[in-house]
Design an enzyme around this catalytic site. Structure first.
Site, PDB file in Angstrom:
ATOM      1  N   TYR A 298      -8.558  -2.096 -18.757  1.00  0.00           N
ATOM      2  CA  TYR A 298      -9.127  -2.717 -17.559  1.00  0.00           C
ATOM      3  C   TYR A 298     -10.602  -3.050 -17.806  1.00  0.00           C
ATOM      4  O   TYR A 298     -11.072  -4.156 -17.525  1.00  0.00           O
ATOM      5  CB  TYR A 298      -8.973  -1.778 -16.351  1.00  0.00           C
ATOM      6  CG  TYR A 298      -9.397  -2.420 -15.044  1.00  0.00           C
ATOM      7  CD1 TYR A 298      -8.493  -3.151 -14.281  1.00  0.00           C
ATOM      8  CD2 TYR A 298     -10.713  -2.328 -14.589  1.00  0.00           C
ATOM      9  CE1 TYR A 298      -8.879  -3.769 -13.102  1.00  0.00           C
ATOM     10  CE2 TYR A 298     -11.108  -2.935 -13.414  1.00  0.00           C
ATOM     11  CZ  TYR A 298     -10.190  -3.644 -12.669  1.00  0.00           C
ATOM     12  OH  TYR A 298     -10.585  -4.266 -11.507  1.00  0.00           O
TER      13      TYR A 298
ATOM     14  N   ASP B 226      -8.385  -3.144  -3.740  1.00  0.00           N
ATOM     15  CA  ASP B 226      -7.589  -1.992  -3.305  1.00  0.00           C
ATOM     16  C   ASP B 226      -8.157  -1.386  -2.021  1.00  0.00           C
ATOM     17  O   ASP B 226      -7.430  -1.134  -1.056  1.00  0.00           O
ATOM     18  CB  ASP B 226      -7.561  -0.906  -4.389  1.00  0.00           C
ATOM     19  CG  ASP B 226      -7.031  -1.420  -5.716  1.00  0.00           C
ATOM     20  OD1 ASP B 226      -6.413  -2.504  -5.724  1.00  0.00           O
ATOM     21  OD2 ASP B 226      -7.248  -0.753  -6.737  1.00  0.00           O
TER      22      ASP B 226
HETATM   23  C1  GLA Z   1      -6.852  -2.865  -9.942  1.00  0.00           C
HETATM   24  C2  GLA Z   1      -8.299  -2.868  -9.414  1.00  0.00           C
HETATM   25  C3  GLA Z   1      -8.522  -4.048  -8.468  1.00  0.00           C
HETATM   26  C4  GLA Z   1      -8.088  -5.364  -9.110  1.00  0.00           C
HETATM   27  C5  GLA Z   1      -6.688  -5.233  -9.713  1.00  0.00           C
HETATM   28  C6  GLA Z   1      -6.285  -6.450 -10.506  1.00  0.00           C
HETATM   29  O1  GLA Z   1      -5.963  -2.632  -8.897  1.00  0.00           O
HETATM   30  O2  GLA Z   1      -8.571  -1.650  -8.753  1.00  0.00           O
HETATM   31  O3  GLA Z   1      -9.878  -4.092  -8.065  1.00  0.00           O
HETATM   32  O4  GLA Z   1      -9.027  -5.784 -10.063  1.00  0.00           O
HETATM   33  O5  GLA Z   1      -6.564  -4.103 -10.571  1.00  0.00           O
HETATM   34  O6  GLA Z   1      -6.219  -7.575  -9.700  1.00  0.00           O
END
Ligand code: GLA
Length: 403
Positions: free
Chosen positions: A239, A190
């Protein structure tokens, strides 16, 4: 590869580590006009590369033309006052006590985390400041409003207080703020995309080397975002769980087949050779990450050759893998992607970002019409009884300090 065919040779960020860019244009909002420094950063979609970043893999992202802007004004005392044009309470902390906030004030952690990390790295913030946030990017939609806020703050603070930080350093420090201060073990995707995005480019992140480059976004194509308005209450917990499972799978494979630094180092055939020895969920998590990394490599290769239909198939395959192996999709996201797969002029579609709710993205040719997107939204409303928001997307400039 010859320089002529290198897609990164006209990379707008090559050799230009500075934070300002030519033609930055107007400040994004009159509300921020009076501020000493104004900076902004865009949202992002993950084009392909789901949960590869914290596994040492590749990911391709695209910035969006919706942004988070901040206006910073220095003060003469030790107070930091944070306000937002959105409906969230103001937060006031002393520079001597920059601590994590909770409840309705938790939004401020993205700002305070960046402040804490930058000071820790030597940024001389000796006096306080007022900082106002204004955003055209939906919050909680899976479009990285948090990374956009972090990078806008990082650019504003370093412009106001100095410091030898280039774009990449700021992306890495913003990630650290999210890992350490906010407490989410995200990878670099991100923050890297938000920092390095550029008009009509996709951002490629190699999480192992942290090399960040851009590749052209095919001009005869478009991005569309389908926001489900479904924010899973446990998204952060899920997550963390996937992150831990992926690392557990790496450790098991390290025991079974020899040194494995990153999960993506294992080949699909190596994984198959020890399938019976792995717990079923760990096998599926590993298969997703290992095949997804290879899909990103293949997508970059095919994009360079203009083979868009095959890239689109990889996007659908990515979603299928998230759905069955990583189990981070939802019935709502699956419904949207399935409908898009039946729709003319859609090259590919998939969930984007962490999953467990949030948004799906479609990649289309230019003959795709908004009415087709609306038809998907109507079918969604009939099925789930709530709105599917449709947003057109376009790769836009990354984080910037405005003149
Ligand atoms: C979120 C996290 C990223 C990545 C995505 C999945 O956006 O912030 O770092 O791991 O999920 O690809």
């Amino acid at each position: 590869m010859s320089p002529a065919s290198d897609p990164t040779t006209d990379d707008p960020h090559r050799g230009a580590p500075d934070r300002r860019r030519e033609g930055d244009g107007e400040r994004p909002s009159p509300h921020l006009d009076a501020a000493d420094v104004c900076a902004s950063a865009p949202g992002r979609v993950e084009f392909i590369g789901n949960h590869t970043d914290y596994n040492g893999g590749w990911v391709l992202g695209a910035t969006l033309d919706r942004r988070v802007a901040v206006g910073l004004t220095r003060r003469d005392d030790e107070w930091v006052e944070l306000t937002s044009a959105s409906d969230v309470p103001a937060v006031r902390v002393s520079l001597g006590a920059v601590t994590s906030q909770s409840g309705e004030q938790a939004w401020a952690n993205y700002v305070l985390g960046v402040l804490a990390v930058l000071r820790n790295e030597g940024l001389p913030v000796d006096r306080g400041f007022n900082l106002r946030v204004k955003s055209t990017l939906p919050v909680g939609a899976g479009l990285s409003s948090s990374a956009a806020l972090e990078l806008a703050v990082a650019f504003a603070l370093t412009d106001a207080y100095g410091g030898p930080f280039d774009r990449k350093a700021l992306a890495r420090l913003a990630r650290r703020a999210e890992n350490e201060f906010v407490g989410v073990p995200c990878g670099l995707l991100d923050q890297a995309v938000v920092a390095f995005g550029a008009e009509d480019r996709l951002v490629r992140v190699d999480a192992r080397t942290e090399e960040i480059t851009t590749v052209p976004f095919p001009e005869n194509t478009r991005l569309w975002i389908f926001r489900t308005h479904e924010a899973h209450a446990l998204a952060d917990a899920h997550y963390q769980e996937r992150h831990d499972e992926a690392h557990a799978a790496r450790d098991r494979l390290d025991d079974l087949i020899g040194p494995v630094e990153h999960l993506v180092d294992v080949s699909p055939s190596q994984l198959e050779s020890v399938r019976e020895k792995l717990e079923a969920p760990l096998y599926r998590r590993a298969r997703h990450v290992i095949t997804e990394h290879r899909r990103v490599e293949r997508a970059v290769h095919l994009l360079e050759r203009g083979r868009e239909e095959e890239v689109g198939e990889l996007l659908f395959a990515s979603h299928a893998s998230s759905r069955t192996d990583y189990e981070n999709s939802t019935p709502e996201l699956d419904f949207v992607v399935d409908r898009l797969e039946e729709t003319d002029h859609v090259l590919g579609a998939r969930l984007t970002g962490a999953g467990f709710g949030g948004a799906a993205t479609a990649w289309t040719d230019t003959a795709f019409r908004e009415a087709q997107a609306r038809a998907v939204a109507e079918a969604y409303d009939d099925r789930f009884g709530h709105e599917l928001e449709v947003l057109p997307g376009h790769p836009a400039p990354g984080a910037v300090v405005h003149a």
